[in-house]
Design a protein around this motif. Structure first.
Motif, PDB file in Angstrom:
ATOM      1  N   VAL A   1      -5.791  -3.988  -5.027  1.00 49.35           N
ATOM      2  CA  VAL A   1      -5.140  -5.226  -5.477  1.00 49.35           C
ATOM      3  C   VAL A   1      -5.754  -6.360  -4.674  1.00 49.35           C
ATOM      4  CG1 VAL A   1      -2.958  -6.464  -5.765  1.00 49.35           C
ATOM      5  CG2 VAL A   1      -2.984  -3.952  -5.857  1.00 49.35           C
ATOM      6  N   HIS A   2      -6.164  -7.428  -5.352  1.00 44.39           N
ATOM      7  CA  HIS A   2      -6.693  -8.573  -4.601  1.00 44.39           C
ATOM      8  C   HIS A   2      -6.219  -9.887  -5.201  1.00 44.39           C
ATOM      9  CE1 HIS A   2      -9.927  -8.828  -7.739  1.00 44.39           C
ATOM     10  NE2 HIS A   2      -9.949 -10.113  -7.401  1.00 44.39           N
ATOM     11  N   ASP A   3      -6.241 -10.914  -4.355  1.00 44.75           N
ATOM     12  CA  ASP A   3      -5.862 -12.263  -4.748  1.00 44.75           C
ATOM     13  C   ASP A   3      -7.054 -12.918  -5.440  1.00 44.75           C
ATOM     14  OD1 ASP A   3      -5.642 -15.240  -4.477  1.00 44.75           O
ATOM     15  OD2 ASP A   3      -3.768 -14.747  -3.451  1.00 44.75           O
ATOM     16  N   ILE A   4      -6.861 -13.364  -6.678  1.00 40.26           N
ATOM     17  CA  ILE A   4      -7.961 -13.929  -7.463  1.00 40.26           C
ATOM     18  C   ILE A   4      -8.513 -15.203  -6.835  1.00 40.26           C
ATOM     19  CG2 ILE A   4      -8.517 -15.068  -9.664  1.00 40.26           C
ATOM     20  CD1 ILE A   4      -6.649 -13.094 -11.034  1.00 40.26           C
ATOM     21  N   ASN A   5      -7.657 -16.018  -6.278  1.00 38.57           N
ATOM     22  CA  ASN A   5      -8.068 -17.335  -5.782  1.00 38.57           C
ATOM     23  C   ASN A   5      -8.749 -17.282  -4.417  1.00 38.57           C
ATOM     24  OD1 ASN A   5      -6.852 -18.863  -8.037  1.00 38.57           O
ATOM     25  ND2 ASN A   5      -4.940 -18.096  -7.196  1.00 38.57           N
TER      26      ASN A   5
ATOM     27  N   GLU B   1       0.828  -1.208   0.000  1.00 40.45           N
ATOM     28  CA  GLU B   1       0.000   0.000   0.000  1.00 40.45           C
ATOM     29  C   GLU B   1       0.863   1.259   0.000  1.00 40.45           C
ATOM     30  OE1 GLU B   1      -4.325  -1.068   1.802  1.00 40.45           O
ATOM     31  OE2 GLU B   1      -2.906  -0.090   3.161  1.00 40.45           O
ATOM     32  N   LYS B   2       1.926   1.236   0.764  1.00 41.40           N
ATOM     33  CA  LYS B   2       2.826   2.393   0.810  1.00 41.40           C
ATOM     34  C   LYS B   2       3.452   2.638  -0.561  1.00 41.40           C
ATOM     35  CE  LYS B   2       6.678   4.380   3.444  1.00 41.40           C
ATOM     36  NZ  LYS B   2       7.405   4.868   2.269  1.00 41.40           N
ATOM     37  N   LEU B   3       3.849   1.557  -1.229  1.00 39.82           N
ATOM     38  CA  LEU B   3       4.416   1.676  -2.574  1.00 39.82           C
ATOM     39  C   LEU B   3       3.411   2.324  -3.522  1.00 39.82           C
ATOM     40  CD1 LEU B   3       6.560   0.836  -4.805  1.00 39.82           C
ATOM     41  CD2 LEU B   3       5.177  -1.231  -5.069  1.00 39.82           C
TER      42      LEU B   3
ATOM     43  N   GLU C   1      -8.797 -12.306  -1.067  1.00 39.48           N
ATOM     44  CA  GLU C   1      -8.157 -11.455  -0.067  1.00 39.48           C
ATOM     45  C   GLU C   1      -7.684 -10.149  -0.698  1.00 39.48           C
ATOM     46  OE1 GLU C   1      -6.408 -14.753   3.091  1.00 39.48           O
ATOM     47  OE2 GLU C   1      -5.039 -13.753   1.698  1.00 39.48           O
ATOM     48  N   VAL C   2      -7.992  -9.048  -0.042  1.00 41.61           N
ATOM     49  CA  VAL C   2      -7.546  -7.739  -0.513  1.00 41.61           C
ATOM     50  C   VAL C   2      -6.120  -7.513  -0.030  1.00 41.61           C
ATOM     51  CG1 VAL C   2      -7.947  -5.259  -0.437  1.00 41.61           C
ATOM     52  CG2 VAL C   2      -9.900  -6.836  -0.468  1.00 41.61           C
ATOM     53  N   LEU C   3      -5.206  -7.319  -0.982  1.00 42.82           N
ATOM     54  CA  LEU C   3      -3.800  -7.085  -0.643  1.00 42.82           C
ATOM     55  C   LEU C   3      -3.498  -5.602  -0.458  1.00 42.82           C
ATOM     56  CD1 LEU C   3      -2.016  -9.551  -3.121  1.00 42.82           C
ATOM     57  CD2 LEU C   3      -2.807  -9.975  -0.801  1.00 42.82           C
ATOM     58  N   ALA C   4      -4.245  -4.763  -1.145  1.00 46.64           N
ATOM     59  CA  ALA C   4      -4.019  -3.321  -1.031  1.00 46.64           C
ATOM     60  C   ALA C   4      -5.295  -2.583  -1.400  1.00 46.64           C
ATOM     61  CB  ALA C   4      -2.872  -2.869  -1.921  1.00 46.64           C
TER      62      ALA C   4
ATOM     63  N   GLU D   1      -1.013 -16.618 -17.748  1.00 49.59           N
ATOM     64  CA  GLU D   1      -1.247 -18.056 -17.845  1.00 49.59           C
ATOM     65  C   GLU D   1      -1.883 -18.642 -16.582  1.00 49.59           C
ATOM     66  OE1 GLU D   1      -1.105 -19.898 -20.380  1.00 49.59           O
ATOM     67  OE2 GLU D   1      -0.092 -18.572 -21.799  1.00 49.59           O
ATOM     68  N   ASN D   2      -1.517 -18.132 -15.435  1.00 46.45           N
ATOM     69  CA  ASN D   2      -2.045 -18.641 -14.169  1.00 46.45           C
ATOM     70  C   ASN D   2      -2.340 -17.447 -13.262  1.00 46.45           C
ATOM     71  OD1 ASN D   2      -2.754 -20.310 -12.022  1.00 46.45           O
ATOM     72  ND2 ASN D   2      -0.629 -20.541 -11.332  1.00 46.45           N
ATOM     73  N   PRO D   3      -3.431 -16.730 -13.532  1.00 43.35           N
ATOM     74  CA  PRO D   3      -3.701 -15.465 -12.841  1.00 43.35           C
ATOM     75  C   PRO D   3      -3.740 -15.588 -11.315  1.00 43.35           C
ATOM     76  CG  PRO D   3      -5.160 -15.741 -14.716  1.00 43.35           C
ATOM     77  CD  PRO D   3      -4.473 -17.048 -14.524  1.00 43.35           C
ATOM     78  N   GLN D   4      -3.047 -14.659 -10.649  1.00 42.80           N
ATOM     79  CA  GLN D   4      -2.987 -14.649  -9.192  1.00 42.80           C
ATOM     80  C   GLN D   4      -3.562 -13.373  -8.581  1.00 42.80           C
ATOM     81  OE1 GLN D   4      -1.832 -17.342  -7.325  1.00 42.80           O
ATOM     82  NE2 GLN D   4      -1.863 -18.339  -9.329  1.00 42.80           N
ATOM     83  N   ILE D   5      -3.339 -12.247  -9.231  1.00 45.44           N
ATOM     84  CA  ILE D   5      -3.813 -10.977  -8.676  1.00 45.44           C
ATOM     85  C   ILE D   5      -4.500 -10.119  -9.729  1.00 45.44           C
ATOM     86  CG2 ILE D   5      -2.088 -10.847  -6.831  1.00 45.44           C
ATOM     87  CD1 ILE D   5      -0.527  -8.840  -8.617  1.00 45.44           C
ATOM     88  N   VAL D   6      -5.405  -9.275  -9.239  1.00 45.86           N
ATOM     89  CA  VAL D   6      -6.052  -8.256 -10.066  1.00 45.86           C
ATOM     90  C   VAL D   6      -5.665  -6.898  -9.495  1.00 45.86           C
ATOM     91  CG1 VAL D   6      -8.260  -7.154 -10.624  1.00 45.86           C
ATOM     92  CG2 VAL D   6      -8.002  -9.621 -10.878  1.00 45.86           C
ATOM     93  N   ILE D   7      -5.351  -5.964 -10.391  1.00 48.15           N
ATOM     94  CA  ILE D   7      -4.966  -4.604 -10.006  1.00 48.15           C
ATOM     95  C   ILE D   7      -5.879  -3.624 -10.731  1.00 48.15           C
ATOM     96  CG2 ILE D   7      -3.089  -2.917  -9.913  1.00 48.15           C
ATOM     97  CD1 ILE D   7      -1.192  -5.335 -10.569  1.00 48.15           C
ATOM     98  N   SER D   8      -6.461  -2.689  -9.990  1.00 47.19           N
ATOM     99  CA  SER D   8      -7.282  -1.651 -10.622  1.00 47.19           C
ATOM    100  C   SER D   8      -6.852  -0.287 -10.113  1.00 47.19           C
ATOM    101  CB  SER D   8      -8.765  -1.879 -10.341  1.00 47.19           C
ATOM    102  OG  SER D   8      -9.224  -3.047 -10.997  1.00 47.19           O
ATOM    103  N   ILE D   9      -6.674   0.636 -11.053  1.00 49.09           N
ATOM    104  CA  ILE D   9      -6.219   1.987 -10.736  1.00 49.09           C
ATOM    105  C   ILE D   9      -7.207   3.003 -11.293  1.00 49.09           C
ATOM    106  CG2 ILE D   9      -4.375   3.700 -10.976  1.00 49.09           C
ATOM    107  CD1 ILE D   9      -3.399   1.282  -9.470  1.00 49.09           C
ATOM    108  N   PHE D  10      -7.585   3.979 -10.448  1.00 50.37           N
ATOM    109  CA  PHE D  10      -8.366   5.131 -10.898  1.00 50.37           C
ATOM    110  C   PHE D  10      -7.541   6.370 -10.612  1.00 50.37           C
ATOM    111  CE2 PHE D  10     -11.261   8.617  -9.492  1.00 50.37           C
ATOM    112  CZ  PHE D  10     -11.788   8.934 -10.740  1.00 50.37           C
ATOM    113  N   ALA D  11      -7.174   7.101 -11.664  1.00 52.47           N
ATOM    114  CA  ALA D  11      -6.354   8.310 -11.529  1.00 52.47           C
ATOM    115  C   ALA D  11      -7.220   9.530 -11.816  1.00 52.47           C
ATOM    116  CB  ALA D  11      -5.166   8.259 -12.476  1.00 52.47           C
ATOM    117  N   GLU D  12      -7.561  10.261 -10.776  1.00 49.01           N
ATOM    118  CA  GLU D  12      -8.432  11.424 -10.897  1.00 49.01           C
ATOM    119  C   GLU D  12      -7.733  12.532 -11.693  1.00 49.01           C
ATOM    120  OE1 GLU D  12      -9.631  14.156  -7.368  1.00 49.01           O
ATOM    121  OE2 GLU D  12     -11.024  12.466  -7.349  1.00 49.01           O
TER     122      GLU D  12
END
Length: 584
Positions: free
Chosen positions: A258-262, A242-244, A265-268, A544-555
């Motif tokens: 950011v969340h774990d697809i499987n 989150e800091k990054l 769990e929300v990672l950030a 090939e083996n999805p692990q995470i999803v990332i979504s960004i909204f830049a105002e």
């Protein structure tokens, strides 16, 4: 004979009980009488409150996001008969407390039942040493070990973690202790009962000099209350991630998830601008509060859940799926994109002057052709489009424990209520590319991308560790159509014509960019200041083996690719370094 025996036994029993009571009275008179006489004449019972620390909030690796730090504060009790002016003079001379501040102390106006007023907080060892002798002179002065809530990461993740406020009920009884403050927002509020410690009390017998009469303290233990430390709360969050993300936004405002697809769990979960929750760990001044609420950038607004914006071209994922599943188009359908199209006498432009030529749906996703999806949207129609938006859970609330803005989708109810039942071809063209009467938040964007990456599984989000395996529902989409869209999203980032090249790294990232107009391109203000476009970027990794999803909204980030791409690239690099095992 038997009657005489029973009578004798009864007399004997009564006699023994009388003897026991008589001996106890003698004990109290001869041995303990002096003690209790002293208690009543020369001593008094002092109630001592023992604050307890609030439970820690920790990230997935045990790093402290919130904890309670012990501090020593000086309180004044106003329920004694001691001379208040003498006490004020002593406090001024010994601790150099401002006389003006001391003069403001008016016990008669003090609302608390406990009559306890905070005089000085966070005493250091030198100050404690100086005031220690005065505690024997004045029973009104009281040193209390209290607990200050600390948020070591400050603004990072503050909306999610929440903050504290005064606990009116407890403060009325006990006085204003820092450790009795209660959660008023975020997880601090949602899990307040778990995190809140239990204030303890014990009773000491002290003499007129303030010295404890220890020899009979045990007589009062039964009315004491033990303290209870608050329980910890373990999150799925990676606070360093989150800091990054927070730092990577730079001067931009917006939101990220950011969340774990499987596991779901929300990672950030990051919202920017933010605020420092540490200022709420103690009574906040009117100046600081007004500074927050008057800030034009709205730092208290949680942009992850409460900002709902047109999604721009990321919604073309749903437009494409809906058209394929409804047999409006297939993988081989080609449409011509000359750079604009006329609908209802109005020219609808493509983002690329001159257009993209004749392309199919996969190519249209890669280059993000507006004209292609204008035409697909018109063929699809609003009813089928709204149906698929609903299936992707747009316009709905999710299970995460936060206030949410579900956004707007152009379903029959909305059109009837907000548009008087009127819907035009131009409206359909707009929503098909994520403009007009369609708004979403970052979490909803992540749900959409997660469904595509996981071959139809609808994510069940969690932010608090539970150890339970999530039960995921599945959205039925044909395998061939899913694969077609997945290939298109891989090309968005890795194809030479793809709009997501700013996030390009190792060829394993797939996603979709989006740019949401704030104002018409035909106006002079377009593209300037608060009229700059919003940027979207949603992606998953690895392909090939999805692990995470990332979504960004830049105002007001101008474009999703340029604003969100570099942030996503840093997230992927962090994930590879910290989560994917290196090949031996």
């Amino acid at each position: 004979m038997a009657k005489i025996s029973r009578k004798s036994f009864s007399i004997l029993t009564v006699s023994i009980l009388v003897l026991i009571i008589f001996l106890r009275l003698i004990h109290l008179q001869l041995w303990s009488g002096e003690n209790y006489r002293l208690v009543s004449q020369n001593n008094f019972l002092r109630e001592v409150f023992i604050p307890s620390p609030r439970g820690e909030i920790r990230d997935r690796l045990g790093r402290k996001i919130a904890f309670s730090k012990p501090v020593i504060n000086l309180y004044l009790r106003t329920d004694t008969n001691e001379n208040l002016e003498d006490i004020k003079t002593t406090l001024h001379n010994v601790l150099n407390i401002n006389q003006k501040k001391l003069d403001e102390i008016k016990p008669g106006d003090f609302p608390y039942v406990s009559k306890r007023i905070l005089i000085k907080k966070y005493l250091n060892l030198n100050q404690i040493y100086k005031i220690e002798n005065e505690l024997k002179r004045f029973q009104s002065l009281e040193l209390v070990v209290d607990y200050l809530r600390i948020y070591p990461y400050g603004e990072v993740g503050a909306h999610k973690i929440g903050y504290l406020t005064t606990n009116d009920k407890r403060d009325l009884i006990y006085g204003s202790f820092l450790s009795t403050r209660t959660g008023v927002a975020g997880l601090e509020k949602k899990f307040n009962d778990q995190l809140q410690g239990k204030l303890g009390t014990r009773y000491l017998l002290v003499d007129s000099s303030g010295r404890e009469v220890k020899k009979i303290e045990s007589d009062f233990k039964q009315i004491s209350v033990k303290t209870k430390k608050g329980e910890p709360l373990d999150l799925t969050i990676d606070i360093e991630l989150e800091k990054l993300i927070f730092d990577s936004f730079g001067d931009l405002n917006g939101a990220a998830m950011v969340h774990d697809i499987n596991t779901g769990e929300v990672l950030a979960m990051v919202s920017k601008p933010s605020f420092d929750p540490n200022i709420f760990s103690q009574p906040i001044s009117n100046k600081d509060w007004n500074k927050l609420i008057e800030n034009k950038s709205k730092p208290l607004l949680d942009r992850v859940f409460l900002v709902s914006s047109p999604p721009g071209s990321i919604i073309k994922i749903v437009t494409a799926i809906a058209a394929l599943e409804e047999n409006v188009i297939d993988k081989d359908t080609e449409l011509y994109c000359p750079g604009h199209i006329v609908i209802g006498g109005r020219k609808f432009r493509d983002w690329l002057p001159g257009g993209h030529g004749t392309i199919n749906v996969k190519q249209a996703l890669i280059v993000s052709s507006d004209v292609f999806f204008y035409q697909v949207g018109l063929k699809l129609g609003v009813k089928k489009f709204a149906k698929w938006l609903g299936r992707f859970e747009f316009g709905e609330l999710n299970d995460l424990p936060f206030f949410q803005n579900p956004g707007t989708i152009p379903d029959e109810e909305f059109i009837k209520k907000s548009l008087n039942g009127k819907w035009y071809p131009g409206d359909m063209a707009n929503v098909a590319i994520g403009q007009g009467y369609l708004t979403i938040n970052v979490v909803q964007a992540s749900i959409m991308t997660s469904i595509i990456a996981s071959n139809g599984k609808i994510p069940k989000f969690s932010i608090v560790k539970s150890g339970k395996k999530p039960v995921q529902n599945k959205l039925e989409i044909s395998e061939s159509n899913l694969q077609l869209i997945q290939e298109g999203l891989l090309g968005v980032i890795n194809d030479e014509k793809g709009t997501g090249f700013f996030a390009r790294d190792d060829g394993k990232l797939a996603g979709k960019t989006g740019t949401a107009q704030v104002i018409s391109k035909d106006t002079r203000k377009y593209g300037h200041g608060r009229y700059r476009n919003h940027g979207w970027f949603t992606a998953y990794y690895p392909y090939e083996n999805p692990q995470i999803v990332i979504s960004i909204f830049a105002e007001h980030g101008s474009s999703g690719g340029a604003a969100g791409g570099p942030i996503i690239k840093k997230i992927v690099q962090y994930y590879k370094k910290n989560y994917i095992k290196k090949e031996s």
